[in-house]
Enzyme design. Structure first.
Site, mmCIF file in Angstrom:
data_model
loop_
_atom_site.group_PDB
_atom_site.id
_atom_site.type_symbol
_atom_site.label_atom_id
_atom_site.label_comp_id
_atom_site.label_asym_id
_atom_site.label_seq_id
_atom_site.Cartn_x
_atom_site.Cartn_y
_atom_site.Cartn_z
ATOM 1 N N GLU A 212 0.825 -1.214 0.000
ATOM 2 C CA GLU A 212 0.000 0.000 0.000
ATOM 3 C C GLU A 212 0.854 1.257 0.000
ATOM 4 O O GLU A 212 1.748 1.409 0.830
ATOM 5 C CB GLU A 212 -0.928 -0.020 1.220
ATOM 6 C CG GLU A 212 -1.872 1.155 1.297
ATOM 7 C CD GLU A 212 -2.764 1.097 2.521
ATOM 8 O OE1 GLU A 212 -3.482 2.082 2.774
ATOM 9 O OE2 GLU A 212 -2.755 0.068 3.231
ATOM 10 N N LYS A 261 -10.729 5.668 1.771
ATOM 11 C CA LYS A 261 -10.977 6.292 3.067
ATOM 12 C C LYS A 261 -11.949 7.447 2.823
ATOM 13 O O LYS A 261 -11.592 8.425 2.156
ATOM 14 C CB LYS A 261 -9.676 6.803 3.688
ATOM 15 C CG LYS A 261 -8.742 5.702 4.167
ATOM 16 C CD LYS A 261 -7.460 6.268 4.733
ATOM 17 C CE LYS A 261 -6.550 5.151 5.236
ATOM 18 N NZ LYS A 261 -5.213 5.662 5.623
#
Length: 374
Positions: A212, A261
């Protein structure tokens, strides 16, 4: 809905253990909460910004200020469709996390008034979601192994390790050797550069589900180069600020997985757009975490129940972070958490707990009364 006013609160909640990443170490979760009050009820939103501008340019004092001084007054006092909020606020540059909190509070109030769960409104297809846990950088590898052992015993179905220069290959190797064929991924939080591509390629040896955000948020070209060099799937986090950003990253081949997010991208409605785009391109998504209280955690669970969220997210149990959450605690059951079914986000903060952790609050009226601290 007719919006009467908005309350802005800054809270400080101790974490049960320090959480260290390449951005620094947090021992207290400082957050801005937004309460939107309408004629038919109220709703809540949580701003993901931290006390310092380390993850992004946003931080809590600035978020509270821009909400109070700019974003809330811009809404006016007319009847307001939550789906219009982003457009109304679009002339103001940046501040996605503050905008997300405000839009979420208004959306929550509207859905509560209509007795509609947020999960249903977004298009959820699951009543519970698989949960992973994000493990911060620990003082030693034995401490890391103990932490991972505890989380696996708790039932988490995926482990994510934070990495940085000097804390990457050896801790990952130790976890893989100790725990075998667990679902394992790593998160660099943009700690590396293009000069580190050959070093990052060594992570291929550990059969990771993804790497990530290894490079800086604005280096999509570098991510595309890295993706061509290594076998580990690249997931982008900080680079994805909107559906437009996601489309560009996918087109360049900079990622094959996206971490959504909601605060980072401007809210749950934009999160759904990114989800829909990724589904159309066959790109899996998962829901990242920002150390949310139960307010943000409830909304994240609703989002993570959409069909494209095929990877376990970071929506861990309340006890992972807080001894006492603002809402009834979210608990892990067989590696999963239940999606709230009540109207709106499905939870309401406990007034006594909320007052205990509040360090400042302000009321911004939209119906003719005077603003001020309260």
């Amino acid at each position: 809905m007719k919006l009467e006013g908005v309350e802005i609160r800054t809270i400080r909640m101790p974490l049960v253990s320090p959480f260290r990443t390449s951005f620094g170490t947090e021992t207290v979760r400082e957050a801005v909460l937004v309460r939107a009050v309408g004629a038919d009820g109220e709703g809540w939103g949580e701003c993901g910004a931290s006390a310092l501008p380390l993850y992004s340019s946003e931080y809590t004092p600035a978020a509270a200020a821009v909400l109070s001084e700019v974003l809330v007054p811009a809404l006016g006092g007319e009847d307001l469709d939550p789906h219009r909020v982003a457009g109304i606020l679009s002339p103001f540059k940046g501040h996605r996390q503050a905008k997300a909190a405000l839009e979420t509070a208004i959306l929550d109030a509207d859905l509560r008034a209509r007795d509609v769960p947020l999960s249903y409104h977004l298009g959820a297809v699951k009543d519970r979601v698989a949960c992973g846990v994000s493990v911060g950088i620990t003082p030693t590898i034995p401490a890391l192994l103990d932490a991972v052992d505890g989380y696996l015993a708790d039932g988490y179905v995926r482990i994510k390790l934070k990495i940085e220069h000097g804390w990457d290959l050896e801790p990952v190797r130790a976890v893989r050797e100790r725990f075998g064929d667990i679902l394992l991924q790593v998160d660099a939080n943009a700690a590396y550069g293009r000069a580190d591509i050959e070093h990052l390629a060594k992570l291929d040896a550990f059969d990771l589900s993804l790497l990530e955000q290894p490079l800086s948020a604005d280096d999509l070209g570098g991510h595309a180069m890295l993706a061509r060099r290594i076998g580990t799937p690249i997931c982008l986090d900080e680079s994805i600020l909107s559906a437009e950003h996601a489309a560009h990253a996918i087109e360049l081949g900079a990622c094959c997985i996206v971490n959504i997010k909601p605060g980072r991208v401007g809210g749950y409605l934009e999160s759904r757009r990114i989800h829909d785009l990724c589904v159309a391109h066959g790109v899996p998504v998962w829901c990242g975490g920002m150390l949310e209280t139960g307010i943000g955690r409830a909304a994240n669970l609703a989002l993570a129940a959409l069909p494209g969220f095929t990877l376990p997210g970071d929506t861990s149990a309340s006890e992972r972070y807080y001894e006492t959450d603002l809402t009834p605690p979210f608990r892990l059951e067989d590696g999963h958490m239940t999606v709230p079914t009540g109207p709106g986000i499905g939870v309401t903060p406990d007034a006594a707990v909320l007052d205990e952790v509040t360090v400042s609050r302000a009321w911004i009226p939209l119906a003719g009364a005077a603003a001020g601290a309260c």
